[in-house]
Design an enzyme around this catalytic site. Structure first.
Site: not given
Ligand code: FAD
Length: 398
Positions: A126-129, A244, A383-385
């Site tokens: 999955q190439g989202y993030s 998902e 994320s849960n937030e």
């Molecule tokens: C083990 C693992 C596997 C993963 N696998 C994949 C994958 O296969 N493909 C893929 O595409 N992605 C993958 N991900 C990425 C995952 O979807 C992202 O890590 C997630 O969406 C959070 O984005 P971020 O890491 O950029 O954190 P950020 O968006 O930078 O968030 C950092 C913190 O700020 C909080 N935050 C951010 N915005 C808000 C808001 N508006 N309100 C309140 N709180 C907020 C978040 O909850 C978090 O605690 C994976 C992540 C992990 C840890």
């Protein structure tokens, strides 16, 4: 609303249990139970066994190779598999891309890609993030510029789970910049063997290589690999995410982990008594068990609503939050139960055939690694937030 299983559903459960007894390789189940690393072959073997039975793509309609199960049957199947320590189905092809192609792909794409997901010809990731586009997913910057019958892709994806095993990646790419950010995203299928793609490992706290960074430099992708319409990818991306999130709740995984925790708490002693009798520990154990029972009921309530023609909305966010909090609390309690024995990180204990000297109870070897690995549950899939934001918007109207 009836939350009890019918006689037919109980018969279905027996069928699933018979199948698991006969076909789930015990070598693999033992690795899952002991928190050991699964190889690509282990996962592929389990997929092949399920596919042979016609149970791999249990969310797909019958005409594309699904078993045509009801929501309740899927719930029963997923829970019994988890309790029997079957490996989880690798979700990227079967549970994520498959439903998107079925709903939004053209006929040629369905004919080509769906059978290859089922028979394991393709391993998807999955190439989202991206760095800077996680919670704010619509900020993706990886650019796809049309040149004749190809897109030329440049940019970076990150946290790509099992990308090092994959030969295909589905990506959100930016195809327009002069519009609202959600309106300039497309959904592209990219062959990982195309020149210009580089996969670099990210090693997580538990020492595991599960996630990666993927870099794209002038990667040429045929326009036939565009799913749906150009610049409509955000709609498809959101559709995929609800699949998902519902999958992450993992009631069955918690039931299995709780049973293991209770056994461990009987074996380990504190002040000459089983830990399970320690009032503080027993209180946390009881709380998480009650929470799990509540969540099971909520899950069934959602399923009953879907079976009655409803559509899960904020509920999938609710299940994601509670499901992942419960799984994290159980792994935290297991680590606590092991006390100092959980401290040494014995990497070999996570590999098949570990025959080193046991240090403390057998659960200790993987307790810390499991605890650290499960930190991811409240982050990925949104994320849960962010799920709380969704709930407040949809239910409270904030
Ligand atoms: C083990 C693992 C596997 C993963 N696998 C994949 C994958 O296969 N493909 C893929 O595409 N992605 C993958 N991900 C990425 C995952 O979807 C992202 O890590 C997630 O969406 C959070 O984005 P971020 O890491 O950029 O954190 P950020 O968006 O930078 O968030 C950092 C913190 O700020 C909080 N935050 C951010 N915005 C808000 C808001 N508006 N309100 C309140 N709180 C907020 C978040 O909850 C978090 O605690 C994976 C992540 C992990 C840890």
């Amino acid at each position: 609303m009836n939350l009890n299983f019918t006689a037919e559903e109980e018969a279905f459960r027996s069928e699933v249990l018979d199948f698991l007894r006969e076909r789930l390789p015990q070598r693999i189940a033992s690795k899952v139970r002991n928190g050991q690393h699964l190889t690509r072959d282990d996962m592929a073997q389990w997929h092949a066994i399920l596919n042979e039975k016609g149970w791999l793509a249990n969310h797909w309609p019958k005409e594309y190779g699904g078993p045509g199960w009801s929501a309740v049957q899927k719930f029963i199947f997923e829970n019994e598999c988890a309790i029997a320590a079957a490996p989880r189905i690798v979700p990227f092809g079967v549970n994520m891309l498959g439903p998107v192609l079925i709903k939004y792909g053209n006929e040629a794409q369905k004919r080509h890609w769906l059978p290859r997901i089922l028979d394991g010809s393709d391993w998807w990731c999955q190439g989202y993030s991206e760095p800077g586009a996680g919670s704010d997913l619509a900020a993706v910057r990886t650019a796809a510029v049309r040149q004749g019958d190809h897109y030329v892709v440049n940019g970076q994806k990150t946290w790509t789970t099992l990308g090092h095993y994959a030969n295909m990646i589905f990506c959100l790419v930016r195809t327009a910049t002069d519009v609202r950010k959600q309106e300039g995203i497309s959904f592209l299928l990219i062959d990982m063997n195309t020149p210009g793609i580089e996969v670099r490992p990210i090693i997580t706290l538990d020492g595991e290589h599960e996630v990666n960074e993927v870099f794209f430099t002038d990667v040429r992708v045929p326009v036939d690999n565009l799913v749906g319409e150009e610049n409509k990818g955000w709609t498809y991306a959101k559709y995929l995410l609800t699949y998902e999130r519902t999958n992450i709740a993992g009631v069955g995984f918690s039931v299995a982990a709780l049973a293991r925790l209770k056994l461990a708490a009987q074996k380990v002693t504190r002040n000459g008594k089983p830990l399970a009798q320690d009032p503080q520990f027993a209180a946390r154990l009881a709380k998480v068990e009650i929470d799990l029972e509540n969540m099971k009921t909520t899950n069934l309530r959602v399923i009953a609503a879907v079976a009655g023609g409803g559509v899960p909305g904020a509920e999938s966010s609710m299940l994601k939050i509670r499901g992942t909090e419960i799984r994290q609390e159980i792994s935290s309690l297991l680590r606590r139960a092991m006390g100092p024995y959980a401290a040494p990180f014995i990497e070999e204990a996570l590999q098949e055939g570990f025959d080193g000297e046991p240090v403390g109870p057998e659960e200790a070897a993987s307790a810390a690694a499991l605890y650290f690995n499960n930190r991811k549950l409240s982050i990925f899939g949104g994320s849960n937030e962010i799920q709380k934001n969704i709930i407040s918007k949809m239910i409270l109207g904030l």
